[in-house]
Write a protein that holds these residues in place. Structure first.
Motif, PDB file in Angstrom:
ATOM      1  N   ARG A 203      -3.933  21.682   1.209  1.00  0.00           N
ATOM      2  CA  ARG A 203      -2.513  21.892   1.487  1.00  0.00           C
ATOM      3  C   ARG A 203      -2.286  23.023   2.479  1.00  0.00           C
ATOM      4  O   ARG A 203      -1.421  22.946   3.352  1.00  0.00           O
ATOM      5  N   GLN A 204      -3.082  24.082   2.352  1.00  0.00           N
ATOM      6  CA  GLN A 204      -2.895  25.246   3.214  1.00  0.00           C
ATOM      7  C   GLN A 204      -3.363  25.004   4.648  1.00  0.00           C
ATOM      8  O   GLN A 204      -2.902  25.672   5.571  1.00  0.00           O
ATOM      9  N   LEU A 205      -4.263  24.063   4.833  1.00  0.00           N
ATOM     10  CA  LEU A 205      -4.880  23.894   6.152  1.00  0.00           C
ATOM     11  C   LEU A 205      -4.474  22.625   6.885  1.00  0.00           C
ATOM     12  O   LEU A 205      -4.482  22.585   8.114  1.00  0.00           O
ATOM     13  N   GLY A 206      -4.150  21.584   6.154  1.00  0.00           N
ATOM     14  CA  GLY A 206      -3.977  20.282   6.785  1.00  0.00           C
ATOM     15  C   GLY A 206      -2.709  20.154   7.609  1.00  0.00           C
ATOM     16  O   GLY A 206      -1.631  20.573   7.192  1.00  0.00           O
ATOM     17  N   ASP A 207      -2.845  19.572   8.791  1.00  0.00           N
ATOM     18  CA  ASP A 207      -1.688  19.130   9.573  1.00  0.00           C
ATOM     19  C   ASP A 207      -1.332  17.699   9.178  1.00  0.00           C
ATOM     20  O   ASP A 207      -0.180  17.385   8.911  1.00  0.00           O
ATOM     21  N   LYS A 208      -2.339  16.848   9.159  1.00  0.00           N
ATOM     22  CA  LYS A 208      -2.170  15.447   8.763  1.00  0.00           C
ATOM     23  C   LYS A 208      -3.086  15.176   7.568  1.00  0.00           C
ATOM     24  O   LYS A 208      -4.040  15.916   7.308  1.00  0.00           O
ATOM     25  N   VAL A 209      -2.782  14.088   6.878  1.00  0.00           N
ATOM     26  CA  VAL A 209      -3.592  13.713   5.724  1.00  0.00           C
ATOM     27  C   VAL A 209      -3.733  12.197   5.696  1.00  0.00           C
ATOM     28  O   VAL A 209      -2.800  11.465   6.060  1.00  0.00           O
ATOM     29  N   ALA A 210      -4.913  11.744   5.293  1.00  0.00           N
ATOM     30  CA  ALA A 210      -5.149  10.335   5.023  1.00  0.00           C
ATOM     31  C   ALA A 210      -5.763  10.238   3.637  1.00  0.00           C
ATOM     32  O   ALA A 210      -6.641  11.032   3.289  1.00  0.00           O
ATOM     33  N   VAL A 211      -5.286   9.286   2.850  1.00  0.00           N
ATOM     34  CA  VAL A 211      -5.774   9.120   1.482  1.00  0.00           C
ATOM     35  C   VAL A 211      -6.560   7.813   1.402  1.00  0.00           C
ATOM     36  O   VAL A 211      -6.082   6.765   1.845  1.00  0.00           O
ATOM     37  N   MET A 212      -7.768   7.905   0.844  1.00  0.00           N
ATOM     38  CA  MET A 212      -8.635   6.731   0.684  1.00  0.00           C
ATOM     39  C   MET A 212      -8.657   6.265  -0.760  1.00  0.00           C
ATOM     40  O   MET A 212      -8.587   7.069  -1.694  1.00  0.00           O
ATOM     41  N   ASP A 213      -8.776   4.954  -0.926  1.00  0.00           N
ATOM     42  CA  ASP A 213      -8.989   4.363  -2.239  1.00  0.00           C
ATOM     43  C   ASP A 213      -9.690   3.028  -2.029  1.00  0.00           C
ATOM     44  O   ASP A 213      -9.258   2.220  -1.193  1.00  0.00           O
ATOM     45  N   GLY A 214     -10.773   2.822  -2.735  1.00  0.00           N
ATOM     46  CA  GLY A 214     -11.475   1.555  -2.647  1.00  0.00           C
ATOM     47  C   GLY A 214     -12.011   1.230  -1.272  1.00  0.00           C
ATOM     48  O   GLY A 214     -12.078   0.054  -0.881  1.00  0.00           O
ATOM     49  N   GLY A 215     -12.398   2.263  -0.516  1.00  0.00           N
ATOM     50  CA  GLY A 215     -12.976   2.031   0.804  1.00  0.00           C
ATOM     51  C   GLY A 215     -11.971   1.730   1.883  1.00  0.00           C
ATOM     52  O   GLY A 215     -12.345   1.264   2.969  1.00  0.00           O
ATOM     53  N   ARG A 216     -10.671   2.021   1.628  1.00  0.00           N
ATOM     54  CA  ARG A 216      -9.613   1.793   2.620  1.00  0.00           C
ATOM     55  C   ARG A 216      -8.710   3.014   2.702  1.00  0.00           C
ATOM     56  O   ARG A 216      -8.611   3.794   1.749  1.00  0.00           O
ATOM     57  N   ILE A 217      -8.018   3.162   3.815  1.00  0.00           N
ATOM     58  CA  ILE A 217      -6.961   4.162   3.924  1.00  0.00           C
ATOM     59  C   ILE A 217      -5.692   3.548   3.343  1.00  0.00           C
ATOM     60  O   ILE A 217      -5.218   2.510   3.821  1.00  0.00           O
ATOM     61  N   VAL A 218      -5.153   4.193   2.314  1.00  0.00           N
ATOM     62  CA  VAL A 218      -3.971   3.655   1.642  1.00  0.00           C
ATOM     63  C   VAL A 218      -2.712   4.461   1.957  1.00  0.00           C
ATOM     64  O   VAL A 218      -1.606   4.050   1.593  1.00  0.00           O
ATOM     65  N   HIS A 219      -2.880   5.587   2.619  1.00  0.00           N
ATOM     66  CA  HIS A 219      -1.719   6.390   3.019  1.00  0.00           C
ATOM     67  C   HIS A 219      -2.143   7.293   4.162  1.00  0.00           C
ATOM     68  O   HIS A 219      -3.251   7.840   4.173  1.00  0.00           O
ATOM     69  N   ALA A 220      -1.255   7.463   5.140  1.00  0.00           N
ATOM     70  CA  ALA A 220      -1.480   8.411   6.228  1.00  0.00           C
ATOM     71  C   ALA A 220      -0.137   9.022   6.605  1.00  0.00           C
ATOM     72  O   ALA A 220       0.878   8.327   6.665  1.00  0.00           O
ATOM     73  N   GLY A 221      -0.136  10.325   6.826  1.00  0.00           N
ATOM     74  CA  GLY A 221       1.096  11.013   7.185  1.00  0.00           C
ATOM     75  C   GLY A 221       0.849  12.486   7.354  1.00  0.00           C
ATOM     76  O   GLY A 221      -0.293  12.929   7.557  1.00  0.00           O
ATOM     77  N   THR A 222       1.904  13.285   7.257  1.00  0.00           N
ATOM     78  CA  THR A 222       1.744  14.728   7.380  1.00  0.00           C
ATOM     79  C   THR A 222       1.381  15.327   6.025  1.00  0.00           C
ATOM     80  O   THR A 222       1.786  14.814   4.968  1.00  0.00           O
ATOM     81  N   MET A 223       0.655  16.427   6.057  1.00  0.00           N
ATOM     82  CA  MET A 223       0.332  17.116   4.814  1.00  0.00           C
ATOM     83  C   MET A 223       1.597  17.683   4.180  1.00  0.00           C
ATOM     84  O   MET A 223       1.748  17.690   2.950  1.00  0.00           O
TER      85      MET A 223
END
Length: 245
Positions: A203-223
């Motif tokens: 949280r303190q460092l990220g500009d953007k974030v991508a969340v993985m589940d089951g070998g896929r990206i399921v969310h991408a956006g700003t931290m």
């Protein structure tokens, strides 16, 4: 908007009989720190290793700075300006800090050949490495070993750093030191893709974030958006970032 420095389109990776990545789509913006989050086994480390060519993609495209790199060898990918800091740090415990740094500076045959400005920057980020310059790396603390692993990755100019769980196993005070060092590193416009399980660190460092589940990206956006939405955190990660501050 400028084109992303790194882009993965529909990347699949098999390791033996196991299908680990199932069509990963990921963009890493130039000059930003993107955090890759997800539960254990989601495919985060496999994504880093696939980008680095350590585990070749079965299909899909990996583009770095506009060029396709999916078919290149790991040394060729590193030569393009990508450095990888694995979870196990990859340092040589029997060698001194000085010798570890010299090995990482590919263009140098002696420590005196290392660019002075680069070495000064490393010592500015990680003062402990200067104190333990002649000590065997295996005798360093866990936090100091992690500092050495990151320092090896930046001793030469890099466009992109791939870093796998830098805070794992570190004491809270050392984690704060690492956060401060990464903040300084971000000011150099270095692009970073960071796998991390410590959500306060992320949280303190990220500009953007991508969340993985089951070998896929399921969310991408700003931290900032993820950090401010506890419902989204619970849905994607099964926990609240606020509980990890």
């Amino acid at each position: 908007m400028s084109a992303p420095l790194l882009q993965l389109d529909g990347v699949h990776t098999h390791i033996g009989a196991y299908h680990i990545l199932h069509g990963v789509d990921l963009q890493v913006a130039r000059g930003e720190l993107t955090v890759l989050l997800g539960r254990n086994g989601a495919g985060k480390t496999t994504t880093l290793r696939t980008i680095m060519g350590l585990w070749p993609a079965s299909s899909g495209a990996i583009r770095f700075d506009g060029a396709e790199i999916g078919a290149l060898s790991t040394p060729e990918i590193a030569h393009r300006g990508i450095a990888y800091v694995p979870e196990n740090m990859g340092i040589f415990g029997d060698l001194t800090v000085r010798e570890n740094m010299l090995l990482a500076a590919r263009g140098a045959k002696r420590v005196e050949d290392i660019d002075t400005a680069c070495l000064d920057r490393v010592f500015g980020l990680f003062p402990a490495l200067k104190r333990f310059w002649q000590h065997p790396a295996g005798l360093l603390s866990g936090g100091q070993k992690q500092m050495l692993a990151v320092a090896r990755a930046i001793i030469e100019p890099r466009q992109l750093l791939l870093i796998d769980e830098p805070s794992k196993g570190l004491a809270p005070a050392i984690i704060q030191n690492m956060i401060a060092a990464f903040r300084e590193l971000k000011q150099t416009d270095t692009t970073i893709l960071l796998v991390e399980q410590n959500f306060n660190f992320a949280r303190q460092l990220g500009d953007k974030v991508a969340v993985m589940d089951g070998g896929r990206i399921v969310h991408a956006g700003t931290m900032a958006d993820l950090a401010g939405d506890e419902g989204l955190q619970q849905r994607l990660l099964g926990l609240s970032l606020a509980a990890h501050q």
